[in-house]
Each structure stands twice: as C-alpha cells, then as structure tokens.
Design a protein around this motif. Structure first.
Motif, PDB file in Angstrom:
ATOM      1  N   VAL A  31       0.752  -1.217  -0.042  1.00  0.00           N
ATOM      2  CA  VAL A  31       0.003  -0.056   0.044  1.00  0.00           C
ATOM      3  C   VAL A  31       0.786   1.293  -0.075  1.00  0.00           C
ATOM      4  O   VAL A  31       0.993   1.905   0.902  1.00  0.00           O
ATOM      5  CB  VAL A  31      -0.995  -0.083   1.105  1.00  0.00           C
ATOM      6  N   SER A  55      -4.384   4.569  -2.219  1.00  0.00           N
ATOM      7  CA  SER A  55      -5.749   4.242  -1.926  1.00  0.00           C
ATOM      8  C   SER A  55      -6.228   5.477  -1.540  1.00  0.00           C
ATOM      9  O   SER A  55      -5.763   6.562  -1.584  1.00  0.00           O
ATOM     10  CB  SER A  55      -5.746   3.170  -0.744  1.00  0.00           C
ATOM     11  N   HIS A  60     -12.940   3.912   2.826  1.00  0.00           N
ATOM     12  CA  HIS A  60     -11.447   3.542   2.496  1.00  0.00           C
ATOM     13  C   HIS A  60     -11.535   2.451   1.319  1.00  0.00           C
ATOM     14  O   HIS A  60     -11.799   1.318   1.529  1.00  0.00           O
ATOM     15  CB  HIS A  60     -10.504   3.343   3.606  1.00  0.00           C
ATOM     16  N   LEU A  95      -7.702  -0.636  -1.388  1.00  0.00           N
ATOM     17  CA  LEU A  95      -6.842  -1.378  -1.252  1.00  0.00           C
ATOM     18  C   LEU A  95      -6.575  -2.550  -1.826  1.00  0.00           C
ATOM     19  O   LEU A  95      -7.516  -3.004  -2.431  1.00  0.00           O
ATOM     20  CB  LEU A  95      -7.208  -1.736   0.242  1.00  0.00           C
ATOM     21  N   GLN A 112      -5.343  -6.671   3.525  1.00  0.00           N
ATOM     22  CA  GLN A 112      -5.054  -5.181   3.662  1.00  0.00           C
ATOM     23  C   GLN A 112      -6.445  -4.521   4.213  1.00  0.00           C
ATOM     24  O   GLN A 112      -6.259  -3.709   5.004  1.00  0.00           O
ATOM     25  CB  GLN A 112      -4.466  -4.649   2.455  1.00  0.00           C
ATOM     26  N   CYS A 113      -7.568  -4.797   3.763  1.00  0.00           N
ATOM     27  CA  CYS A 113      -9.036  -4.364   4.052  1.00  0.00           C
ATOM     28  C   CYS A 113      -9.167  -4.675   5.488  1.00  0.00           C
ATOM     29  O   CYS A 113      -9.400  -3.575   6.452  1.00  0.00           O
ATOM     30  CB  CYS A 113      -9.902  -4.954   3.273  1.00  0.00           C
ATOM     31  N   HIS A 149      -6.613  -2.439   7.805  1.00  0.00           N
ATOM     32  CA  HIS A 149      -7.046  -1.044   7.946  1.00  0.00           C
ATOM     33  C   HIS A 149      -8.389  -0.866   8.472  1.00  0.00           C
ATOM     34  O   HIS A 149      -8.502   0.187   9.290  1.00  0.00           O
ATOM     35  CB  HIS A 149      -7.352  -0.473   6.486  1.00  0.00           C
TER      36      HIS A 149
END
Length: 149
Positions: free
Chosen positions: A83, A88, A107, A110, A115-116, A119
């Motif tokens: 990232v 993003s 957000h 990603l 990663q989602c 985050h």
C-alpha cells in the motif's frame, strides 16, 4: 473496484461537525487522538502526512475539502510496496445530527482482503480515539505506539 475491498465505518461522535473537522485537519488536534507527527495542508493538492504510530508514516494528498462536511485524500504508507503512498483513497463525510456528528468513512483502493481487514481494524481503533477526543476526554497513550504493521 471490488466492493469487498472497501472499508466502511460509521461512528457517532458527540461533538458538532466543525469540532470533528478540526480534529481531522489541524495538525496539533490530530495528535490528540492519532500519531506522533502530523503535517497536513487541507486544500486540494495539499499534503497529508501523519506518523501514525511513531514508526510508520501515512502519506497522500488531499483531493477534496469541503469545510466541516467532507474530506477526501489519497493514502498509503511510506516504504510499503503493498500500500504505497497515495495508492488508496479515504473519504470522510461528517453529517450533523441533533446530538453530534455521524462520521462516515470509506477507504477504497486497498489491494487485498488482508489489507482491508488490517485497515478496518486500524480505523476502528483510531475513530474510537477520535470520538473520545471530540467529547473532550483524553484517549490516553496510544497502545499502538511503535507498531510497524
């Protein structure tokens, strides 16, 4: 963009939108709830740079700024290939309510589910701290201080 790769959070904050907006855009106020350093220029094209944990810089630039209502900025991490900076997009809408503000965060951009999830956990942690600061309380030392991932 796959819908599954979007982090969405909504949280009620017991403060008016102007107070919440200031906590999102004023470097000194950002540090009340997140980070050890902040350099932000809340205007289109302006810098978004926050050392979130004291060991990890989030970097991007503002795309849209509608005072007390909406912020959109690119987002990513210095020294990350997964990232990278500005890879993003974070969108924050502040909706006035009789007893405070509904903060709606999206957000997107990603790269994967891992990663989602990471985050989403981060946003939950820091938005809780933001709500505490907006209510006039001290959220205390960040237990994530020093985290690198």
């Amino acid at each position: 963009m796959q819908e599954a790769l979007v982090v969405r959070r909504e949280t009620h904050i017991p403060a008016p939108p102007a107070a919440v907006f200031a906590l999102l855009t004023d470097p000194e106020k950002i540090l009340r709830w997140m980070g050890t350093e902040a350099e932000v220029e809340p205007e289109p094209g302006g810098l978004y740079l926050v050392n979130v944990t004291g060991a990890r810089f989030a970097r991007g630039s503002f795309r849209e700024v509608v005072p007390v209502h909406r912020l959109v900025y690119s987002f990513g991490w210095d020294d990350s290939e997964i990232v990278p900076p500005a890879s993003s997009l974070v969108e924050i809408d502040l909706i006035e309510q009789p007893d405070g503000t509904l903060l709606r965060l999206t957000h997107s951009g990603l790269p994967n589910a891992e990663q989602c999830a990471g985050h989403a956990e981060g946003w939950a942690h820091y938005l809780d701290r933001l709500a505490e600061a907006a209510a006039g309380r001290d959220p205390g030392p960040d237990p994530w201080h020093g985290r690198t991932g």
